[in-house]
Design a protein around this motif. Structure first.
Motif, PDB file in Angstrom:
ATOM      1  N   ALA A 124       0.832  -1.211   0.000  1.00  0.00           N
ATOM      2  CA  ALA A 124       0.000   0.000   0.000  1.00  0.00           C
ATOM      3  C   ALA A 124       0.864   1.258   0.000  1.00  0.00           C
ATOM      4  O   ALA A 124       0.559   2.241  -0.684  1.00  0.00           O
ATOM      5  N   GLN A 125       1.972   1.231   0.767  1.00  0.00           N
ATOM      6  CA  GLN A 125       2.865   2.384   0.797  1.00  0.00           C
ATOM      7  C   GLN A 125       3.502   2.620  -0.574  1.00  0.00           C
ATOM      8  O   GLN A 125       3.642   3.760  -1.031  1.00  0.00           O
ATOM      9  N   LEU A 126       3.888   1.529  -1.239  1.00  0.00           N
ATOM     10  CA  LEU A 126       4.478   1.678  -2.571  1.00  0.00           C
ATOM     11  C   LEU A 126       3.445   2.193  -3.565  1.00  0.00           C
ATOM     12  O   LEU A 126       3.772   2.984  -4.464  1.00  0.00           O
ATOM     13  N   ALA A 127       2.199   1.744  -3.408  1.00  0.00           N
ATOM     14  CA  ALA A 127       1.145   2.272  -4.278  1.00  0.00           C
ATOM     15  C   ALA A 127       0.937   3.761  -4.041  1.00  0.00           C
ATOM     16  O   ALA A 127       0.750   4.540  -4.985  1.00  0.00           O
ATOM     17  N   LEU A 128       0.974   4.158  -2.748  1.00  0.00           N
ATOM     18  CA  LEU A 128       0.858   5.578  -2.432  1.00  0.00           C
ATOM     19  C   LEU A 128       2.033   6.372  -3.015  1.00  0.00           C
ATOM     20  O   LEU A 128       1.854   7.473  -3.556  1.00  0.00           O
ATOM     21  N   ALA A 129       3.231   5.801  -2.918  1.00  0.00           N
ATOM     22  CA  ALA A 129       4.399   6.471  -3.493  1.00  0.00           C
ATOM     23  C   ALA A 129       4.250   6.618  -5.010  1.00  0.00           C
ATOM     24  O   ALA A 129       4.591   7.661  -5.579  1.00  0.00           O
ATOM     25  N   GLY A 130       3.705   5.580  -5.648  1.00  0.00           N
ATOM     26  CA  GLY A 130       3.478   5.690  -7.086  1.00  0.00           C
ATOM     27  C   GLY A 130       2.471   6.768  -7.438  1.00  0.00           C
ATOM     28  O   GLY A 130       2.647   7.510  -8.413  1.00  0.00           O
ATOM     29  N   SER A 131       1.409   6.877  -6.631  1.00  0.00           N
ATOM     30  CA  SER A 131       0.416   7.924  -6.879  1.00  0.00           C
ATOM     31  C   SER A 131       1.021   9.306  -6.673  1.00  0.00           C
ATOM     32  O   SER A 131       0.704  10.251  -7.404  1.00  0.00           O
ATOM     33  N   MET A 132       1.901   9.428  -5.673  1.00  0.00           N
ATOM     34  CA  MET A 132       2.564  10.708  -5.472  1.00  0.00           C
ATOM     35  C   MET A 132       3.449  11.070  -6.652  1.00  0.00           C
ATOM     36  O   MET A 132       3.513  12.230  -7.074  1.00  0.00           O
TER      37      MET A 132
ATOM     38  N   PHE B 281       8.890  12.935  -1.529  1.00  0.00           N
ATOM     39  CA  PHE B 281       8.220  12.090  -0.534  1.00  0.00           C
ATOM     40  C   PHE B 281       8.183  10.636  -1.005  1.00  0.00           C
ATOM     41  O   PHE B 281       8.425   9.708  -0.220  1.00  0.00           O
ATOM     42  N   ALA B 282       7.847  10.446  -2.261  1.00  0.00           N
ATOM     43  CA  ALA B 282       7.782   9.077  -2.804  1.00  0.00           C
ATOM     44  C   ALA B 282       9.147   8.396  -2.736  1.00  0.00           C
ATOM     45  O   ALA B 282       9.247   7.206  -2.416  1.00  0.00           O
ATOM     46  N   LYS B 283      10.201   9.160  -3.014  1.00  0.00           N
ATOM     47  CA  LYS B 283      11.544   8.588  -2.944  1.00  0.00           C
ATOM     48  C   LYS B 283      11.877   8.168  -1.528  1.00  0.00           C
ATOM     49  O   LYS B 283      12.454   7.080  -1.296  1.00  0.00           O
ATOM     50  N   LEU B 284      11.536   8.999  -0.543  1.00  0.00           N
ATOM     51  CA  LEU B 284      11.784   8.647   0.855  1.00  0.00           C
ATOM     52  C   LEU B 284      10.982   7.409   1.253  1.00  0.00           C
ATOM     53  O   LEU B 284      11.497   6.516   1.951  1.00  0.00           O
TER      54      LEU B 284
END
Length: 792
Positions: free
Chosen positions: A58-66, A92-95
């Motif tokens: 889910a976090q990676l999906a959020l990073a992708g959306s960002m 933010f996505a990179k972090l």
């Protein structure tokens, strides 16, 4: 805390007493409970791992959306703060990806380092004890059975029978004791083993989580400077938004007042104004269409161009905007009122083609119908000229009282001296407003040059009153220090992403300012830099001062939503001036357009801001390049656009409209741009920039010459003759190299076309007055001398 168990003694084990059996039973129950706990731990660890994997996904999906999120920008450019904020989501996505990579490594080792050891402990050690219990129970049963069988023998049996029975019982007892001792040993050993094997495994699990969170902490620590910088930029952006919202809301209220005022005065108007695109009337109308069984009325958005007398009808409905048909253009020769229709407010547009049936249109009101009839009336041109003259006269009457003269310089220097004597350490300098009445009284002293003798008394004249008076004086000038003529160029410079390019562009533009404007700007900037140097005390950093002085040093020629949204670039420009003042003001004015400035009253140059605004609007809205104008026409148009009301009124035959002072001021402020004469559209090229120079200051320097400089004259063609007095402006000797100041499009094979900031070589005087001959990109031709400046 575990249950306190009594140790199992081997002596009691061999005695196999009821007490030993009860103690053994307690140990067995505790072992079973431990087995169930370990089983539950394994299940929970598996659940945590699975949940962590789902969380990571889910976090990676959020990073992708960002990463895929894109900020919409109102306008063509963003400030540096907005660019950083728009890229912050990618950061933010990179972090998040860095942290999730560590989570993935942790979870990848979870089964091998945590789950497998727990399962192995439960299977090998607790399972071995359970196998020992089975053996112990089996040997116990065998020993008890052998004992009962031996003891139940009759005394009448022979001795050899007793001997065999005793031997079997001894063997069963020996096996029982062996199994009992081993079982007791295993049972107590597993209790002790779980203290290090089980805890060590769980410690590895906890330590892996600590490592994961420590990685997140390291990421946070490394990103902390960027996060703090982002917080400051967000705060500045929020401040800009709040200021922009206030001004936009104020403009909205003004527009409602103007709309109401226009309704009140529309009945007295004799003609409608024409905007820069040549459209003299626009609005919604209903077109009557004859059908087989009656008539139908369809809604159209109509525009009328007076120059071409073209009425353009576009079918459009705000309720269902997707269902649109192609637009229709009709050349009309007039209009007439219609009263014999089934609807009110109808009128006919008469096509120029006599064979075509008149278009029956319905206006939105009686006032709207009258306005359309006036717009399409053949006599509208004369009336419109009178209306424009009235507006020009109003502009002349609405001038500001403040002047950039010696008294103004003395006023500003006195305020700066008093403020700096007080130490510049008061918090909120130029941000906290003073009392309005005292500020107005102090500003009124600027024109007379008589300042209060008690100005240095901080009790009578607070610092906030002095700072507000200084800002009010600068805002009351007829035009800002950056001038209206260079406003677009300064904005273009502020929008450059590269800081060195931005500084160089601002320096070049500051050098083009009138001498007094530049001196006043240097005086104010040096004062603000001294304030920023004490920002640790007064909390006024360069960015905070830029927010206060952005709308003071720059001001759009006309108030609009686009101009309000550009306020953020005013702040960028002022901050650039504060951070690089030495480099910007180090350049001295160059070129004849600065040296030939004609001083006006009080040492000021006459400001042709209305003409420059008209030229810019005409250039932006034109679609073709008309022939160059006569010099005499250019002078006449300059006089009209400068607000020469008597001449315009005389031309109109004295039919100018009359307005109340309040309405006159509002009309002048919000009226559409005055119609640009077709001859002036030839200067459109001077305001356009090529795509190749969009990221340099030259893209915005292609504007009309600055106020006071000689206007770029058109190339002399056959129709100009000797009317243009160019001989007084000839170069006295040839220059080998020149730099172009404005864009020029050659109208013949012998003329060179060029963009701003290009170098022309092999330059020499030509036989034609006002022209030079030079070489650009291997081509030789004529160059207008006032479009270039000499290079050493």
């Amino acid at each position: 805390m575990g249950v306190g168990l009594v140790p199992l003694e081997f002596t009691e084990c061999l005695a196999d007493s009821p007490h030993f059996r009860e103690n053994l039973l307690r140990h067995e129950k505790e072992l079973e409970r431990t087995s169930q706990q370990v089983k539950r731990l394994i299940k929970e660890v598996k659940d945590v791992v699975h949940a962590a994997k789902r969380l990571g996904a889910a976090q990676l999906a959020l990073a992708g959306s960002m990463e895929n999120f894109e900020f919409a920008c109102i306008g063509a450019s963003m400030t540096e703060d907005e660019r950083v904020i728009s890229h912050s989501l990618h950061h933010f996505a990179k972090l998040m990806r860095t942290i999730e990579d560590e989570r993935e490594r942790m979870l990848g080792r979870a089964h091998e380092q945590i789950i497998a050891p727990l399962e192995r402990f439960r299977k090998e050690h607790i399972g071995a004890v359970k196998e020992g219990k089975k053996k112990f129970d089996k040997k116990t049963a065998k020993f008890c059975q052998s004992q009962e069988r031996t003891l139940s023998l009759s005394t009448k049996k022979q001795d050899n029978v007793f001997q065999e029975a005793d031997a079997a019982m001894d063997m069963a007892e020996r096996d029982f004791c062996q199994a009992s001792l081993e079982y007791v040993f295993q049972l107590q050993a597993v209790r002790e083993r779980e203290k290090f094997e089980l805890v060590e495994t769980l410690l590895g699990f906890v330590f892996s989580w600590w490592t994961f969170h420590h990685t997140a902490h390291d990421v946070h620590h490394d990103a902390e400077p960027l996060v703090r910088d982002l917080q400051l930029r967000i705060q500045r952006t929020r401040t800009n938004f709040e200021e922009t919202s206030k001004q936009t809301e104020s403009l909205m209220k003004k527009m409602m007042e103007v709309r109401q005022m226009n309704k009140e005065v529309e009945a007295e108007e004799t003609g409608d104004a024409t905007d820069a695109a040549g459209v003299s009337r626009a609005g919604y109308l209903y077109l009557m269409e004859k059908k087989a069984f009656g008539t139908a009325w369809s809604k159209h958005y109509c525009t009328y161009e007076k120059n071409s007398r073209t009425l353009r009808l576009l079918p459009y409905s705000q309720i269902n905007p997707k269902t649109t048909a192609p637009a229709e253009s009709v050349c009309v020769c007039g209009a007439r009122r219609v009263t014999d229709t089934e609807r009110r407010f109808c009128w006919d547009a008469l096509p120029a083609d006599r064979e075509r049936t008149p278009l029956t249109l319905q206006a939105l009101s009686e006032r709207d119908r009258n306005a359309w009839l006036r717009a399409l009336s053949p006599q509208n041109g004369v009336a419109e000229l009178a209306g424009g003259a009235a507006l020009g006269a109003g502009a002349g009457e609405a001038g500001a009282h403040a002047q950039l003269d010696d008294a103004g310089f003395a006023f500003v220097r006195r305020l700066v001296h008093v403020l700096e004597e007080r130490g510049l350490e008061e918090q909120g300098l130029y941000r906290v407003a003073g009392v309005a009445s005292k500020v107005s009284r102090l500003v009124s002293c600027a024109a007379s040059g008589r300042l209060p003798s008690s100005l240095g008394d901080p009790l009578e004249w607070e610092s906030k009153t002095l700072t507000s008076a200084l800002k009010s004086y600068l805002r009351a000038l007829p035009e800002p220090l950056a001038t209206h003529a260079l406003h677009a160029s300064f904005l273009a410079a502020a929008k450059l992403e590269s800081r060195p390019e931005r500084v160089a562009a601002v320096a070049a533009l500051v050098a083009q300012l009138p001498a007094r404007n530049r001196d006043m700007l240097r005086l104010v900037v040096d004062h603000l830099r001294r304030i920023a140097a004490r920002s640790d005390r007064n909390l006024m950093t360069p960015s905070n001062l830029a927010v206060c002085f952005g709308p003071t040093l720059l001001r759009a020629p006309r108030e609009s939503v686009a101009a309000i949204l550009d306020l953020k670039f005013y702040n960028v420009l002022v901050e650039t001036l504060l951070d690089h003042a030495d480099q910007i003001f180090a350049q001295s004015p160059q070129g004849p357009h600065v040296q030939q400035a004609t001083p006006a009253q009080n040492g000021l140059r006459a400001s042709p801001a209305p003409l420059s605004s008209a030229l810019l609007r005409a250039a932006d809205c034109s679609t073709s390049v008309p022939p160059m104008p006569h010099l005499s026409s250019l002078a006449a148009l300059s006089a009209v656009s400068a607000g020469s009301a008597p001449a315009a009124t005389a031309t109109a035959g004295g039919s100018s409209a009359r307005y109340s002072p309040h309405h006159q001021q509002l009309l002048q402020h919000f009226a559409p741009p005055p119609p640009a004469p077709p001859q002036l559209l030839a200067l459109r090229g001077a305001t356009r920039s090529s795509s190749s120079s969009a990221e340099s200051v030259s893209s915005s320097s292609a504007s009309p010459p600055p106020p006071g400089a000689p206007a770029p004259l058109p190339p002399p063609h056959a129709h100009l003759g000797a009317a243009a007095p160019l001989h007084a402006r000839l170069y006295t000797h040839p220059y080998r190299r020149v730099r172009t100041l404005y864009a020029c499009l050659g109208e013949s094979e012998g003329e060179l076309s060029f963009e701003p900031n290009q170098i022309i070589t092999n330059v020499a005087a030509s036989a034609e007055p006002g022209w030079l001959r030079g070489t650009l990109n291997g081509k030789s031709g004529l160059v207008p001398e006032n479009y270039v400046e000499p290079l050493p």
